[in-house]
Scaffold this motif. Structure first.
Motif, PDB file in Angstrom:
ATOM      1  N   LEU A 105       0.860  -1.184   0.000  1.00  0.00           N
ATOM      2  CA  LEU A 105       0.000   0.000   0.000  1.00  0.00           C
ATOM      3  C   LEU A 105       0.891   1.225   0.000  1.00  0.00           C
ATOM      4  O   LEU A 105       1.743   1.389   0.876  1.00  0.00           O
ATOM      5  N   THR A 106       0.714   2.096  -0.972  1.00  0.00           N
ATOM      6  CA  THR A 106       1.576   3.272  -1.091  1.00  0.00           C
ATOM      7  C   THR A 106       0.833   4.569  -0.809  1.00  0.00           C
ATOM      8  O   THR A 106       1.452   5.633  -0.776  1.00  0.00           O
ATOM      9  N   GLY A 107      -0.483   4.503  -0.621  1.00  0.00           N
ATOM     10  CA  GLY A 107      -1.251   5.708  -0.343  1.00  0.00           C
ATOM     11  C   GLY A 107      -0.925   6.262   1.035  1.00  0.00           C
ATOM     12  O   GLY A 107      -0.605   5.528   1.973  1.00  0.00           O
ATOM     13  N   SER A 108      -1.007   7.596   1.140  1.00  0.00           N
ATOM     14  CA  SER A 108      -0.620   8.235   2.409  1.00  0.00           C
ATOM     15  C   SER A 108      -1.528   7.832   3.562  1.00  0.00           C
ATOM     16  O   SER A 108      -1.099   7.786   4.717  1.00  0.00           O
ATOM     17  N   SER A 109      -2.797   7.507   3.274  1.00  0.00           N
ATOM     18  CA  SER A 109      -3.708   7.068   4.332  1.00  0.00           C
ATOM     19  C   SER A 109      -4.906   6.396   3.685  1.00  0.00           C
ATOM     20  O   SER A 109      -5.743   7.059   3.069  1.00  0.00           O
ATOM     21  N   VAL A 110      -4.978   5.065   3.815  1.00  0.00           N
ATOM     22  CA  VAL A 110      -6.071   4.321   3.206  1.00  0.00           C
ATOM     23  C   VAL A 110      -6.913   3.683   4.308  1.00  0.00           C
ATOM     24  O   VAL A 110      -6.385   3.175   5.296  1.00  0.00           O
ATOM     25  N   LEU A 111      -8.226   3.726   4.130  1.00  0.00           N
ATOM     26  CA  LEU A 111      -9.159   3.114   5.071  1.00  0.00           C
ATOM     27  C   LEU A 111      -9.795   1.925   4.358  1.00  0.00           C
ATOM     28  O   LEU A 111     -10.656   2.098   3.482  1.00  0.00           O
ATOM     29  N   ILE A 112      -9.353   0.721   4.717  1.00  0.00           N
ATOM     30  CA  ILE A 112      -9.898  -0.498   4.120  1.00  0.00           C
ATOM     31  C   ILE A 112     -11.018  -0.987   5.031  1.00  0.00           C
ATOM     32  O   ILE A 112     -10.761  -1.409   6.173  1.00  0.00           O
ATOM     33  N   VAL A 113     -12.262  -0.924   4.537  1.00  0.00           N
ATOM     34  CA  VAL A 113     -13.409  -1.338   5.347  1.00  0.00           C
ATOM     35  C   VAL A 113     -13.949  -2.642   4.773  1.00  0.00           C
ATOM     36  O   VAL A 113     -14.431  -2.685   3.629  1.00  0.00           O
ATOM     37  N   ILE A 114     -13.873  -3.700   5.570  1.00  0.00           N
ATOM     38  CA  ILE A 114     -14.329  -5.027   5.147  1.00  0.00           C
ATOM     39  C   ILE A 114     -15.665  -5.295   5.829  1.00  0.00           C
ATOM     40  O   ILE A 114     -15.737  -5.403   7.061  1.00  0.00           O
ATOM     41  N   TYR A 115     -16.724  -5.414   5.020  1.00  0.00           N
ATOM     42  CA  TYR A 115     -18.063  -5.639   5.555  1.00  0.00           C
ATOM     43  C   TYR A 115     -18.378  -7.135   5.495  1.00  0.00           C
ATOM     44  O   TYR A 115     -18.385  -7.743   4.424  1.00  0.00           O
ATOM     45  N   ASN A 116     -18.635  -7.708   6.664  1.00  0.00           N
ATOM     46  CA  ASN A 116     -19.000  -9.126   6.778  1.00  0.00           C
ATOM     47  C   ASN A 116     -17.990 -10.024   6.060  1.00  0.00           C
ATOM     48  O   ASN A 116     -18.338 -10.855   5.220  1.00  0.00           O
ATOM     49  N   GLY A 117     -16.737  -9.832   6.414  1.00  0.00           N
ATOM     50  CA  GLY A 117     -15.705 -10.663   5.823  1.00  0.00           C
ATOM     51  C   GLY A 117     -14.412 -10.578   6.609  1.00  0.00           C
ATOM     52  O   GLY A 117     -14.283  -9.794   7.570  1.00  0.00           O
ATOM     53  N   SER A 118     -13.456 -11.388   6.220  1.00  0.00           N
ATOM     54  CA  SER A 118     -12.146 -11.445   6.860  1.00  0.00           C
ATOM     55  C   SER A 118     -11.073 -10.929   5.908  1.00  0.00           C
ATOM     56  O   SER A 118     -11.276 -10.871   4.687  1.00  0.00           O
ATOM     57  N   LEU A 119      -9.942 -10.558   6.477  1.00  0.00           N
ATOM     58  CA  LEU A 119      -8.737 -10.277   5.699  1.00  0.00           C
ATOM     59  C   LEU A 119      -7.951 -11.577   5.656  1.00  0.00           C
ATOM     60  O   LEU A 119      -7.360 -12.000   6.664  1.00  0.00           O
ATOM     61  N   LEU A 120      -7.952 -12.242   4.491  1.00  0.00           N
ATOM     62  CA  LEU A 120      -7.296 -13.541   4.344  1.00  0.00           C
ATOM     63  C   LEU A 120      -5.950 -13.318   3.669  1.00  0.00           C
ATOM     64  O   LEU A 120      -5.855 -13.127   2.446  1.00  0.00           O
ATOM     65  N   THR A 121      -4.885 -13.330   4.483  1.00  0.00           N
ATOM     66  CA  THR A 121      -3.557 -13.057   3.936  1.00  0.00           C
ATOM     67  C   THR A 121      -3.051 -14.198   3.055  1.00  0.00           C
ATOM     68  O   THR A 121      -2.188 -13.982   2.187  1.00  0.00           O
TER      69      THR A 121
END
Length: 454
Positions: free
Chosen positions: A293-309
């Motif tokens: 992620l290169t953006g200065s400030s990103v808001l990743i909003v996950i609705y009814n889900g997981s962050l699966l690395t």
């Protein structure tokens, strides 16, 4: 004594001058000279003795005033004056007795500004004896000749703030526990439980362990009956963007929960992303390769889900920052980071979400879809290299892994959960830069004793 000599130096010098003139004169006889000198010598000796007594009384008065002012500031209630006078009485200076007066104020000027300090002034009239032989009469009080001595002390009410890198919010049972954690290393970290705390097999090496209820061996300094800490980040929930999703695609997890076998229609990402601002994800977010992620400030909003690395790493580049939010409803959905891999992110240092790295919506009800087993021997949970706060207020968390700072972040980590079970070698390896990271850690304010300021 030096103050007394300075005050009466002219008188002493005059007496010495008279004595030297008599001594130098040879016109009279020795008996006459001795007779004339005797009152002077006696007066000088008496004045020295009496001056020494004044000095001792003055010192005692100052000690009494100092202690009384500290007591008044420590009490800091409506009875602060009674507290001050009770303490001064223990030093022998009782208000209204033996020519002593004790006054206390809670509106004294403070050296640093303002008028909220506590002052105690003690005055005492000491009868004159020998000094009258040399012409010092002082003042009259009740038909006696006296000298008035006084001492003043000013104190302020001191307080200390203790910050916590671990806060267990649940107000029932024992929300902070460890079962056999002799290798746990939370050095430089303070921990807090909003009810009881019990640590078996080791004290976690936390600097302070505090508990609202009973604290059994959690922390190098374990303290019970500490005020509860209210949820410090629930106020951010209204800032979560409205849910735009109509459906929530879910990936299929296999390999004993370690990886994703099928992403299906779930969102997959890999490579570099310069996104800044809101990035809304409906359902699971799956890494199909390493993500930067290169953006200065990103808001990743996950609705009814997981962050699966999914065995990969998501990282914030130098100068970038991100907050990952889990929101939505309950049902059969999970709202956690999941599968093997690494989360290497730095939280923003400014803005609404400053200092927040991972955020579970506090409106998500307590359920199994919120809980995490973050363990070094559990490859189903991504490794945390995080600079910022992990906020999971309704999650039951098992912690036995190692947390490092983000590669491009500050040495700052915080964990707020519902309950926490610590096992094995749980470690947080970097502290001390939360102010730079923009994170205000949960804290308690402890009222300490008053302290003298003048």
């Amino acid at each position: 004594m030096n103050t007394w000599i300075g005050t009466y130096r002219p008188l002493v010098a005059k007496l010495l001058h008279m004595w030297l003139r008599l001594r130098a004169s040879t016109s009279g006889n020795v008996i006459l000279l001795s007779a004339l000198a005797m009152p002077v010598l006696v007066g000088m000796a008496g004045l020295a003795i009496e001056g020494g007594n004044w000095y001792q009384v003055k010192r005692a008065m100052q000690n009494a005033a100092d202690s009384a002012a500290v007591a008044a500031a420590t009490n800091a209630g409506t009875r602060y004056a009674y507290e001050a006078k009770a303490v001064s009485g223990q030093y022998g200076f009782t208000d209204g007795q033996d020519y002593a007066t004790v006054t206390a104020s809670n509106a004294a000027a403070c050296p640093s500004g303002g008028s909220t300090c506590y002052s105690v002034a003690i005055t005492k009239a000491v009868p004159l004896v020998f000094s009258r032989l040399v012409g010092f009469d002082g003042s009259s009080l009740g038909g006696r000749r006296v000298i008035s001595l006084s001492s003043v002390a000013v104190a302020t009410k001191a307080s200390t703030v203790r910050e916590y890198c671990v806060l267990a919010l649940n107000t029932l049972g024992t929300p902070l526990r460890s079962n056999g954690a002799p290798s746990a290393n939370l050095s430089g970290c303070n921990v807090m439980s909003n009810n009881d705390a019990t640590c078996n097999g080791g004290d976690l090496n936390a600097t302070y362990g505090d508990a609202y209820g009973v604290n059994s061996n959690c922390g190098d300094i374990a303290t019970s009956n500490v005020p509860r800490v209210t949820d410090p980040y629930a106020y951010l929930a209204p800032s979560i963007p409205p849910n735009p999703c109509a459906s929530y695609p879910q990936a299929t997890i296999s390999n004993n929960g370690k990886t994703v076998s099928s992403a299906g229609s779930a969102t997959t990402i890999s490579g570099s992303y310069s996104t800044t601002g809101n990035w809304n994800i409906c359902g699971d977010l799956v890494l199909s390769g390493d993500v930067t992620l290169t953006g200065s400030s990103v808001l990743i909003v996950i609705y009814n889900g997981s962050l699966l690395t999914n065995g990969y790493t998501i990282t914030t580049a130098s100068g970038a920052a991100a907050t990952v939010i889990f929101s939505g409803t309950s049902g059969a959905y999970s709202h956690i980071p999941n599968t093997q891999g690494t989360i290497d992110i730095k939280a923003p240092t400014t803005g609404t979400w400053k200092g927040i790295a991972l955020y579970q919506d506090p409106n998500l009800p307590v359920s199994t879809g919120l809980n995490i087993d973050y363990s070094g021997n559990n490859p189903r949970t991504p490794v945390w290299d995080i600079s910022g706060m992990v906020y999971m207020p309704n999650a039951d968390v098992t912690f036995s892994g190692v947390v490092n700072k983000a590669a491009n972040g500050n040495a700052c980590f915080g964990l707020v959960i519902r309950t926490l079970l610590i096992n094995g070698n749980a470690s947080i390896l970097a502290h001390g830069q939360c102010a730079t990271a923009g994170l205000t850690l949960p804290s308690n304010t402890f009222t300490a004793r008053g302290q003298l300021v003048s």
